[in-house]
Design a protein around this motif. Structure first.
Motif, short mmCIF file in Angstrom:
data_model
loop_
_atom_site.label_atom_id
_atom_site.label_comp_id
_atom_site.label_asym_id
_atom_site.label_seq_id
_atom_site.Cartn_x
_atom_site.Cartn_y
_atom_site.Cartn_z
N GLN A 234 34.26 11.01 -8.90
CA GLN A 234 34.52 11.76 -10.12
C GLN A 234 33.46 11.41 -11.17
O GLN A 234 33.26 10.24 -11.49
N LEU A 235 32.83 12.45 -11.69
CA LEU A 235 31.70 12.27 -12.60
C LEU A 235 31.95 13.08 -13.86
O LEU A 235 32.09 14.31 -13.81
N ASP A 236 32.02 12.41 -14.99
CA ASP A 236 32.24 13.07 -16.27
C ASP A 236 30.94 13.67 -16.78
O ASP A 236 29.86 13.12 -16.59
N LYS A 237 31.05 14.79 -17.47
CA LYS A 237 29.85 15.48 -17.97
C LYS A 237 29.12 14.67 -19.04
O LYS A 237 27.96 14.97 -19.36
N ARG A 238 29.76 13.61 -19.58
CA ARG A 238 29.11 12.79 -20.60
C ARG A 238 28.20 11.71 -20.01
O ARG A 238 27.45 11.06 -20.76
N VAL A 239 28.26 11.52 -18.68
CA VAL A 239 27.49 10.44 -18.06
C VAL A 239 25.99 10.51 -18.37
O VAL A 239 25.36 9.47 -18.62
N PRO A 240 25.36 11.70 -18.37
CA PRO A 240 23.92 11.73 -18.67
C PRO A 240 23.53 11.17 -20.03
O PRO A 240 22.36 10.87 -20.26
N THR A 241 24.50 10.98 -20.92
CA THR A 241 24.18 10.48 -22.27
C THR A 241 24.27 8.96 -22.36
O THR A 241 24.08 8.40 -23.45
N THR A 242 24.57 8.28 -21.25
CA THR A 242 24.89 6.84 -21.32
C THR A 242 23.73 5.97 -21.76
O THR A 242 23.94 4.87 -22.28
N MET A 243 22.49 6.39 -21.53
CA MET A 243 21.37 5.52 -21.89
C MET A 243 21.29 5.31 -23.41
O MET A 243 20.79 4.29 -23.86
N LYS A 244 21.80 6.26 -24.18
CA LYS A 244 21.83 6.07 -25.63
C LYS A 244 22.68 4.86 -25.98
O LYS A 244 22.41 4.14 -26.95
N MET A 245 23.71 4.58 -25.14
CA MET A 245 24.60 3.44 -25.39
C MET A 245 24.15 2.17 -24.68
O MET A 245 24.46 1.07 -25.13
N LEU A 246 23.41 2.31 -23.59
CA LEU A 246 23.00 1.13 -22.81
C LEU A 246 21.61 0.61 -23.20
O LEU A 246 21.34 -0.58 -23.06
N ALA A 247 20.74 1.48 -23.69
CA ALA A 247 19.39 1.05 -24.07
C ALA A 247 19.41 -0.08 -25.10
O ALA A 247 18.63 -1.03 -24.98
N PRO A 248 20.30 -0.05 -26.10
CA PRO A 248 20.34 -1.18 -27.04
C PRO A 248 20.67 -2.51 -26.35
O PRO A 248 20.19 -3.56 -26.79
N ALA A 249 21.51 -2.48 -25.32
CA ALA A 249 21.83 -3.72 -24.60
C ALA A 249 20.62 -4.25 -23.86
O ALA A 249 20.39 -5.46 -23.80
N LEU A 250 19.82 -3.34 -23.29
CA LEU A 250 18.59 -3.76 -22.62
C LEU A 250 17.62 -4.39 -23.63
O LEU A 250 17.01 -5.43 -23.36
N ARG A 251 17.51 -3.74 -24.77
CA ARG A 251 16.62 -4.27 -25.82
C ARG A 251 17.11 -5.61 -26.33
O ARG A 251 16.32 -6.54 -26.56
N ALA A 252 18.43 -5.75 -26.50
CA ALA A 252 19.00 -7.00 -27.03
C ALA A 252 18.75 -8.15 -26.07
O ALA A 252 18.41 -9.27 -26.51
N LEU A 253 18.90 -7.91 -24.76
CA LEU A 253 18.64 -8.98 -23.79
C LEU A 253 17.19 -9.43 -23.88
O LEU A 253 16.89 -10.64 -23.85
N SER A 254 16.29 -8.48 -24.01
CA SER A 254 14.87 -8.80 -24.11
C SER A 254 14.58 -9.60 -25.38
O SER A 254 13.83 -10.59 -25.35
N GLU A 255 15.20 -9.21 -26.47
CA GLU A 255 14.98 -9.92 -27.72
C GLU A 255 15.53 -11.34 -27.68
O GLU A 255 14.96 -12.26 -28.27
N GLN A 256 16.66 -11.53 -26.98
CA GLN A 256 17.20 -12.88 -26.82
C GLN A 256 16.20 -13.80 -26.12
O GLN A 256 16.22 -15.02 -26.30
N HIS A 257 15.34 -13.19 -25.29
CA HIS A 257 14.34 -13.94 -24.55
C HIS A 257 12.99 -13.93 -25.26
O HIS A 257 11.97 -14.33 -24.69
N SER A 258 12.98 -13.42 -26.49
CA SER A 258 11.75 -13.32 -27.31
C SER A 258 10.70 -12.44 -26.66
O SER A 258 9.50 -12.68 -26.80
N TRP A 259 11.15 -11.40 -25.94
CA TRP A 259 10.25 -10.42 -25.36
C TRP A 259 10.44 -9.08 -26.06
O TRP A 259 11.55 -8.75 -26.49
N ASP A 260 9.37 -8.31 -26.14
CA ASP A 260 9.42 -6.95 -26.66
C ASP A 260 9.57 -6.01 -25.47
O ASP A 260 8.65 -5.87 -24.66
N ILE A 261 10.71 -5.35 -25.34
CA ILE A 261 10.96 -4.52 -24.16
C ILE A 261 9.99 -3.36 -24.06
O ILE A 261 9.72 -2.85 -22.96
N SER A 262 9.44 -2.93 -25.20
CA SER A 262 8.48 -1.83 -25.17
C SER A 262 7.12 -2.25 -24.62
O SER A 262 6.28 -1.39 -24.30
#
Length: 373
Positions: A234-262
């Motif tokens: 079962q796949l909700d039509k909102r799934v394609p928008t998830t990176m807007k919510m997950l990208a900050p978590a990726l960036r935060a992990l990188s910042e905790q390690h003093s890395w620039d994710i970009s």
């Protein structure tokens, strides 16, 4: 420091192309009121070929959940051992060097887990720990790396073997005709993968920091309904928008390690669909080229669930990797909505000394121990 070594990948021989998928949709669902939308969505996935465990004529049949699960078990036992020995060869280890087996799969069920069969049949030590992970879906590839990393942090000289087995085509349900289900019929493929995390030594990605993130109140966005006919995706039509919510978590992990994710040197992420990669380019401020390995996996093999990150990582290895000490991110995304993330640096293989047995010799010894080959 724990090192994720080069993965080993295998896919079934049966191939279905994008054109064949579209023609099947036109034929089977000719009267579907949203057929035009379904066809456009499948075309937009960018998936050109997929590998499936059975010929398409058999895949479209539904002999019942029991028959499908027996097929899952039989094919897992056929396809997994060669990739296990391939991963051991890549890591320069044998079966007796492994202290933990992490097995991930969401497309079939076995109890005992396949880990017990592997220990018995391939000659792993009877003290080998077992960690089956069955319900993290596509995020399980990242979770397996993280749990292996955690284990090697606790036991610095231990080694962990990761095995991923996904036969997504066995989840095809002919009665599921919602747009999300029909899209998934043109998106998912089958594969098996294995990789070793060495607690000490080895070449590959030196694992430095890992993390998890759950987006609240999204449990029903990606899910299985478990019915008499098996797993209904079962796949909700909102799934394609998830990176807007997950990208900050990726960036935060990188910042905790003093890395620039970009500014990282490599990105290996789960390619559930092209929108995920496109949005990550925007939200993480990185060039599309950074996701070329994940996109190649999606194009050539479709969404192969927990195997995606290993297939994409193997492509990076095949391409020569990045410069020594290059920084990178590996991430899997799946039900929950969940992200499993790890940061690491590239560690090139040292030049072997003259007369060194090398990884191939170790792996062949492993096969001899197991009575294989």
């Amino acid at each position: 420091m724990a090192t994720l070594c080069r993965p080993s990948i295998a896919v079934p021989d049966n191939i279905i192309t994008m054109d064949e998928t579209l023609q099947l949709a036109r034929t089977i669902h000719a009267d579907h009121p949203q057929l035009g939308l379904v066809l456009r969505l499948i075309e937009n996935t960018g998936v050109r070929t997929r590998h499936i465990i059975q010929p398409i004529e058999q895949t479209l049949q539904h002999p019942g959940f029991e028959s499908r699960n027996l097929l899952y078990e039989r094919e897992a036992k056929r396809m997994v051992p060669p990739v296990v020995f391939g991963a051991l060869d890549n890591a320069g280890l044998g079966v007796r060097d492994i202290d933990l087996i992490v097995y991930v799969s969401c497309t079939g069920f076995m109890m005992p887990s396949l880990t017990a069969w592997l220990i018995n049949e391939l000659g792993f030590g009877t003290e080998t720990r077992q960690l089956p992970i069955a319900q993290l879906g596509c995020a399980a590839g990242g979770a397996a790396i993280n749990r292996a990393h955690d284990f090697c942090l606790a036991y610095p000289h231990a080694n962990a073997l990761i095995v991923a087995c996904e036969f997504c085509s066995l989840c095809y349900q002919p009665t599921d005709i919602g747009v999300g289900s029909l899209l998934s019929n043109g998106l998912f493929g089958d594969a098996v993968a294995a990789a070793v995390v060495r607690g000490h030594g080895g070449a590959g990605v030196r694992l430095e920091r890992n993390g998890s993130h759950l987006v609240p109140d999204t449990e029903d966005w990606i899910s299985y309904a478990v019915r008499g006919t098996g797993f209904h995706f079962q796949l909700d039509k909102r799934v394609p928008t998830t990176m807007k919510m997950l990208a900050p978590a990726l960036r935060a992990l990188s910042e905790q390690h003093s890395w620039d994710i970009s500014g990282l040197d490599f990105h290996i992420v789960h390619a559930g669909g092209p929108r995920i990669l496109d949005d990550l380019c925007t939200f993480l401020e990185v060039e599309p080229e950074m996701f070329r390995y994940s996109r190649a996996t999606l194009t050539e093999r479709g969404n192969i669930a927990s195997c995606v990150v290993f297939d994409a990582l193997e492509r990076l290895f095949r391409d020569g990797g990045v410069g020594d000490a290059g920084r990178g991110l590996i991430a899997g995304f799946g039900p929950g909505i969940t992200a499993e993330m790890v940061l690491g640096t590239w560690a090139a293989a040292p030049r072997p000394a003259v007369g060194h047995l090398g990884a191939i010799g170790h792996g062949r010894r492993a096969e001899e121990q197991a009575g294989v080959g």
